[in-house]
Design an enzyme around this catalytic site. Structure first.
Site, mmCIF file in Angstrom:
data_model
loop_
_atom_site.group_PDB
_atom_site.id
_atom_site.type_symbol
_atom_site.label_atom_id
_atom_site.label_comp_id
_atom_site.label_asym_id
_atom_site.label_seq_id
_atom_site.Cartn_x
_atom_site.Cartn_y
_atom_site.Cartn_z
ATOM 1 N N GLU A 1 -33.010 -0.317 18.930
ATOM 2 C CA GLU A 1 -31.996 0.710 18.681
ATOM 3 C C GLU A 1 -32.608 2.094 18.850
ATOM 4 O OE1 GLU A 1 -30.377 0.704 14.753
ATOM 5 O OE2 GLU A 1 -28.826 2.160 15.243
ATOM 6 N N GLU B 1 -35.239 10.077 6.206
ATOM 7 C CA GLU B 1 -36.168 9.833 5.101
ATOM 8 C C GLU B 1 -36.889 8.501 5.321
ATOM 9 O OE1 GLU B 1 -33.057 10.899 4.742
ATOM 10 O OE2 GLU B 1 -33.261 12.825 3.729
ATOM 11 N N GLN C 1 -21.434 -3.725 15.214
ATOM 12 C CA GLN C 1 -22.562 -4.107 14.376
ATOM 13 C C GLN C 1 -22.155 -4.365 12.929
ATOM 14 O OE1 GLN C 1 -25.387 -0.929 13.628
ATOM 15 N NE2 GLN C 1 -27.107 -2.340 13.644
#
Lengths: 380, 402
Positions: free
Chosen positions: B244, B389, B126
């Site tokens: 993903e 987060e 990736q």
């Protein structure tokens, strides 16, 4: 009540701060950790010059009669600089043990050599089956005409690869898990039957499996009273724990600094990370944890000099349990706030984190001490 | 409301289990169970075995050669593979670039790339994050300039997982600096053998080489390797991030690691008994198990509600956060269980062939070697794939409407 350092203490702190900045930079430290012996002999000589190696010994013994607060201050700097030299093992643990319990001959022979930087020592005590229980000693010392013959196995002895002499605990009476019947002996590194298998530790330090196969020691090598070794080990390790607590505070303070710096410089979404409130509050939690830990490290340092074992154990164990919890928070969050950079070998943050993690697992982990502390509530 | 698997699903589980039992090479499962280092060949070998059976791409629809399993079947397959100690099927080809090619690629791209992903001919990696663009991915700067029938790519990607083995990389590149930054991004497939590409290792805190920086210097990429339309790459990237997160809960793997944690706790001693009889430690194990029980059901709820072949919604962020936290807790407790033997750094113990000196090996538990490193390494799970987060931001915006 006075929480201030003396002029001398501030001067010592300043000396160490300058030494770390000038002679113990991160890249230098990394190179030291990768090669043998895993620390710097030059730095050790410097520590001798600074008086660090003579610090906790009495003036009669050629020492500087330093206080546990002095040791705390030094250990905090050991944490800040991630210093690799076996200071804790040689001076704080083994050194105090000989100082407090050694025979006059042992003191006269060993302490000046430690203070001068010529001798490294370590306590070889823990055994694989005993986990963190100090009273678990399966290693045996069998009396013979010349003294004793020691056989057994000591695990993950930190500082062993560089130690010139060991203080080995062995059973001279009672059963494997009894407090009574443990005795301590000074064993020379070169003693026939003593074998080391050395390896690095996760934080760049060095340790070894120490195997003793009928190692002969003389009558003079007994430390303190026969069968009364438990108390001595406990006390020496209490000093060690107080030292580790201070070291943890040094590491945590350094982590706060580097993380703060990172948040101020790293920009995402057009602003420094330091502007995001969720991250600010995380930093605030870390700062609180560090200050609370500092308080507990002071309690441990002051508590370590208390002769009453019960009071001393209670303070020391409380500090280790508490600091272990806070160190976990600060270490993990410092990594998290660094994002991907935090999990690389490249930045110092992961090295601080690894050291903190290993501190937590040394001389009893957080759960061990939490259990020990909570057991004291039953007695009350 | 019924939490039981149907007889058909139970039958399916038995079939999967039988197949894995008779086809997963023992030397590979021993490595996975022992936490040892896996070689490229181990991943490739297992992928080829699955492909041969027709199970090479569990999440793909039938039209592209997948088994056409529904979400529950995929979950059962994942659980059985994890439990048996199969290597994870790497997501970069199968779960990341493949759905993008299926949905936005042209027929030529589909015909060429998809079979090669399925049979492990091509190893994919990736090219998303950049040194200056992590959580703020849309600010990426790697440039692709159109020159005739090629793009010329210049820039740097980072946090590239296992790219040292890769044949292909899928990249987000900037093709325009006009307008919103999201609107100037394109999705390119790049052959790793193209001149001008340099892969540099990043050593992680556990001392392992798992990730890389990838540098592009005047790398010529044929325009037919563009996915979909120029400057529409952000749409495809968001689609990919959704995929993903499918399976990100890692329930199967965590169940296996919980089992291992319990075995370790039974074998370690504390206070003259097994560590498992230490109530303080056992409570910690119990606490993780509670979290995992809840996550298993949450995961099943999310995947059952998924419409066929659609990426999961923002609920996936819950799975990612809880899944990663549980994985971290498990690695931490495994390390903690070791006591003193969490400290040694015996790097060679990650090799399947490691035979320790008896003076170490007689005492150092055979499962100890990788555990502390795993604890360190698994700090990544709350950082990668959209940090936790960022996942919380998604929950705030998309679920809570804040």
């Amino acid at each position: 009540m006075n929480f201030n350092y003396t002029e001398e203490q501030l001067a010592l702190q300043d000396t160490l701060r300058r030494f770390i900045a000038k002679d113990y930079g991160f890249e230098h430290r990394r190179a030291l950790a990768k090669a043998e012996p895993g620390f710097s002999r030059e730095a050790w000589a410097q520590y001798a010059d600074f008086g660090l190696l003579a610090l906790p010994f009495s003036e009669d013994q050629g020492g500087l009669a330093g206080t546990p607060i002095d040791t705390m201050l030094v250990m905090e700097m050991v944490g800040r600089g991630l210093l690799l030299e076996p200071y804790l093992q040689t001076v704080v643990v083994a050194g105090s043990l000989i100082r407090d319990y050694g025979t006059a001959t042992q003191q006269a022979e060993l302490i000046p050599a430690v203070a001068g930087g010529e001798l490294m020592m370590c306590l070889a005590h823990y055994e694989p089956e005993g986990r963190y229980d100090l009273h678990h000693v399966g290693t045996t010392a069998v009396r013979n005409a010349n003294g004793w013959k020691i056989s057994g196995h000591k695990c993950v002895v930190i500082g062993a690869p560089s130690a010139d002499k060991f203080i080995v605990s062995a059973r001279t009476s009672d059963g494997t898990r009894d407090e009574h019947g443990i005795s301590l002996f000074v064993v020379d590194r070169g003693a026939p039957g003593l074998t080391l298998r050395s390896y690095p530790t996760q934080d760049g330090g060095r340790a070894a499996e120490v195997h003793l196969d009928h190692v002969q020691v003389g009558t003079d090598d007994l430390v303190g009273e026969l069968n009364k070794g438990y108390v001595m080990v406990e006390r020496a390790i209490d000093f060690g724990i107080a030292g580790l607590c201070a070291e943890a505070v040094g590491v945590m303070s350094a982590l706060i600094e580097v993380t703060l710096e990172y948040l101020k410089t790293r920009k995402q979404f057009g602003a420094p990370l330091a502007k995001f409130q969720a991250l600010q509050h995380r930093m605030a939690d870390m700062a609180i944890a560090t200050e609370q830990s500092r308080s507990m490290a002071i309690l441990a340092a002051v508590g370590a000099k208390t002769d009453d074992a019960e009071t001393r154990n209670r303070d020391i164990t409380a500090a280790k349990a508490y600091i272990g919890q806070q160190a976990r928070l600060v270490g993990q969050q410092a990594i998290q706030l660094h994002g991907g950079m935090g999990v690389t070998d490249e930045l110092n943050v992961s090295h601080y984190f690894k050291r903190l993690t290993m501190i937590c697992a040394t001389f009893g982990d957080t759960d061990h001490h939490l259990g020990r502390f909570s057991a004291t509530l039953m007695a009350a | 409301m019924d939490l039981d698997y149907t007889p058909e699903e139970q039958q399916f589980r038995a079939e999967v289990r039988d197949f894995i039992h008779s086809h997963l090479p023992k030397e590979i499962s021993a490595k996975v169970h022992g936490g040892k280092r896996l070689a490229k060949e181990d991943f490739v070998r297992w992928q080829k075995i699955l492909h041969h059976k027709g199970w090479g791409a569990p999440s793909w629809p039938r039209q592209f050669g997948g088994p056409g399993w529904n979400a529950v079947q995929q979950h059962i397959f994942d659980e059985e593979c994890s439990d048996a100690g199969a290597p994870m099927q790497l997501p970069f080809g199968l779960k990341m670039v493949a759905p993008v090619i299926m949905t936005f690629g042209n027929k030529g791209q589909q015909d060429y790339f998809l079979p090669r992903i399925m049979d492990a001919t091509d190893w994919w990696c990736q090219g998303y994050s950049e040194p200056g663009s992590g959580s703020d991915l849309a600010s990426l700067k790697t440039r692709a300039e159109r020159q005739g029938d090629h793009y010329v790519v210049n820039g740097q990607k980072t946090w590239n997982t296992l790219g040292q083995h890769a044949d292909w990389i899928f990249c987000l590149v900037r093709t325009s600096t006009e307008g919103r930054q999201q609107e100037g991004i394109s999705f390119l497939l790049i052959d790793m053998k193209t001149p001008g590409i340099t892969v540099r290792p990043i050593i992680m805190l556990d001392g392992e080489h798992e990730i890389n920086e990838v540098w592009f210097e005047d790398v010529k990429v044929p325009v037919e390797n563009l996915i979909g339309q120029e400057n529409k790459g952000w749409t495809y990237a968001k689609f990919l991030l959704g995929h993903e997160r499918t399976g990100i809960a890692g329930v199967g793997r965590s169940k296996r690691e919980l089992k291992k944690l319990k075995e370790i706790a039974h074998r370690q001693t504390a206070g003259g008994h097994s560590l498992m009889s230490d109530q303080r430690f056992r409570d910690r194990v119990a606490q993780v198990e509670l979290e995992l029980m809840a996550l298993e059901i949450t995961n099943l709820r999310v995947i059952s509600s998924e419409h066929e072949k659609k990426a999961p919604g923002p609920e996936a962020s819950i799975l990612k956060i809880k899944g990663s936290e549980i994985q971290q807790m498990l690695t931490e407790l495994q390390m903690q269980a070791l006591g003193h033997y969490g400290l040694p750094y015996l790097h060679e113990s990650l090799d399947a062939t490691w035979e320790p000196d008896p003076m170490i090996g007689d005492y150092y538990p055979d499962y100890a070697g990788p555990l502390t490193g795993h604890y360190f390494n698994y700090r990544k799970t709350t950082i990668y794939g959209g940090s936790n987060e960022i996942q919380k931001n998604i929950i705030c915006q998309m679920i809570l409407g804040l």
